[in-house]
Design an enzyme around this catalytic site. Sequence first.
Site, PDB file in Angstrom:
ATOM      1  N   HIS A 194       0.818  -1.214   0.000  1.00 32.98           N
ATOM      2  CA  HIS A 194       0.000   0.000   0.000  1.00 32.98           C
ATOM      3  C   HIS A 194       0.854   1.267   0.000  1.00 32.98           C
ATOM      4  O   HIS A 194       0.386   2.331   0.397  1.00 32.98           O
ATOM      5  CB  HIS A 194      -0.987   0.001   1.170  1.00 32.98           C
ATOM      6  CG  HIS A 194      -2.085  -1.001   0.999  1.00 32.98           C
ATOM      7  ND1 HIS A 194      -3.154  -1.101   1.861  1.00 32.98           N
ATOM      8  CD2 HIS A 194      -2.291  -1.961   0.050  1.00 32.98           C
ATOM      9  CE1 HIS A 194      -3.957  -2.066   1.469  1.00 32.98           C
ATOM     10  NE2 HIS A 194      -3.449  -2.609   0.359  1.00 32.98           N
ATOM     11  N   TYR A 244      -3.185   4.349  -2.956  1.00 30.39           N
ATOM     12  CA  TYR A 244      -2.956   4.640  -1.539  1.00 30.39           C
ATOM     13  C   TYR A 244      -2.011   5.825  -1.342  1.00 30.39           C
ATOM     14  O   TYR A 244      -1.974   6.412  -0.261  1.00 30.39           O
ATOM     15  CB  TYR A 244      -2.397   3.412  -0.817  1.00 30.39           C
ATOM     16  CG  TYR A 244      -3.421   2.325  -0.618  1.00 30.39           C
ATOM     17  CD1 TYR A 244      -4.249   2.317   0.499  1.00 30.39           C
ATOM     18  CD2 TYR A 244      -3.583   1.312  -1.553  1.00 30.39           C
ATOM     19  CE1 TYR A 244      -5.206   1.329   0.682  1.00 30.39           C
ATOM     20  CE2 TYR A 244      -4.531   0.320  -1.382  1.00 30.39           C
ATOM     21  CZ  TYR A 244      -5.340   0.338  -0.265  1.00 30.39           C
ATOM     22  OH  TYR A 244      -6.293  -0.636  -0.099  1.00 30.39           O
TER      23      TYR A 244
END
Length: 421
Positions: A194, A244
């Site tokens: 992420h 992200y």
Amino acid sequence: MKLAVVGGGSTYTPELVDGLARLRDVLPLGELVLIDPAADRLELVGGLARRILARQGHPAAVTTTGDLDDGVAGADAVLLQLRVGGQAAREQDETWPLECGCVGQETTGAGGLAKALRTVPVVLDIAERVRRASPRAWIIDFTNPVGIVTRALLQAGHRAVGLCNVAIGFQRRFAGLLGVAPGEVHLEHLGLNHLTWETGVRIGGPEGEDVLPELLSEHGDALAGALRLPRRILDRLGAVPSYYLRYFYAHDEVVEESRTRPPRAAEVAAMERRLLEMYGDPALDEKPELLAARGGAYYSEAAVELAAALLGAGGSPYQVVNTYNDGTLPFLPDDAVIEVQAAVGPGGARPLPVPGPDPLYAGLIAQVAAYERLALEAAVRGGRDRVFRALLAHPLIGQYGYAEALTDRLVAHNTEHLAWA
């Protein structure tokens, strides 16, 4: 081969089962065991799983059980896809950080730390029971936060590899834009779970032509729109960041947006209720279209390819996974867990060499890796001071006033899940 899924009552599971059915030549599965303490969900999901396999003529048997030890016994691979605290805990993770002016998200920032604290002890207990029941089984972790959970598993000596669907999502998107088969697209995927960038897109394999400049030039607007970032940012990066990264590159903007709309968890919870109703329909024998909105796109393809490679059944020789750094990124310790392209086989995952990353990426990677180390210490050893240290180290927090206030809220909202609280 026997595959056990811990968290088999998840609404994600039909996505996985559909992939197992479609990719039977990649992974010759004989038995699928769905393990979950929620008997009502498990019955619905298990019934649909059997119907999906039957519709596609797959011979594998589907077993459902709430008994973890029995379910994982004799398994060749165990897939972890659990959510400790359910969507209710996720909704808290997405809300209380906003009270301090920080992003509320289930894997990033303070909410991500809360999830790690709830999850790591449970996963380590499961892994120990897997080791006793099936010492040679591979553990494939899809449970977030994947990087921290995978590092916990590896440090405890488990045969484990972490998996995320972000990379395969980019692979499929790029293949569609380029008009080639997905298997022809080789990503130069760099970072932590992420927290990744696509710094190269090669056709045909690691030595193929890099077409990332072409993608950015011809499709930059579409890519930027999907990431909700300005086109000029992608052009300046010369790379495609994971969505992200918006939590880092547009933190304050995301916080303001989050304060004016319901948490994503509430939307997902409603979606899950509808999906479970659909799963209960005995006429349904394929994954419903609504499941695509739940998230986890292409999760099944990634999981099947990874399991096949680890078990020596075939699968792609190169896959994006979470595993030990082992010198791949020289500015990180060897025992940091990174997310990169790796050569995967029965011996595990070996990261491919990575060109020295731009300091623009390296600095953020190093800081988040330090946070993840402190987060794992807090998850394994407990204590408010360790929670505070992890929060203070996180680049989205970084001020003692925020870290103190977030520590108070995190502990207050998670007391039932923290043995030391």
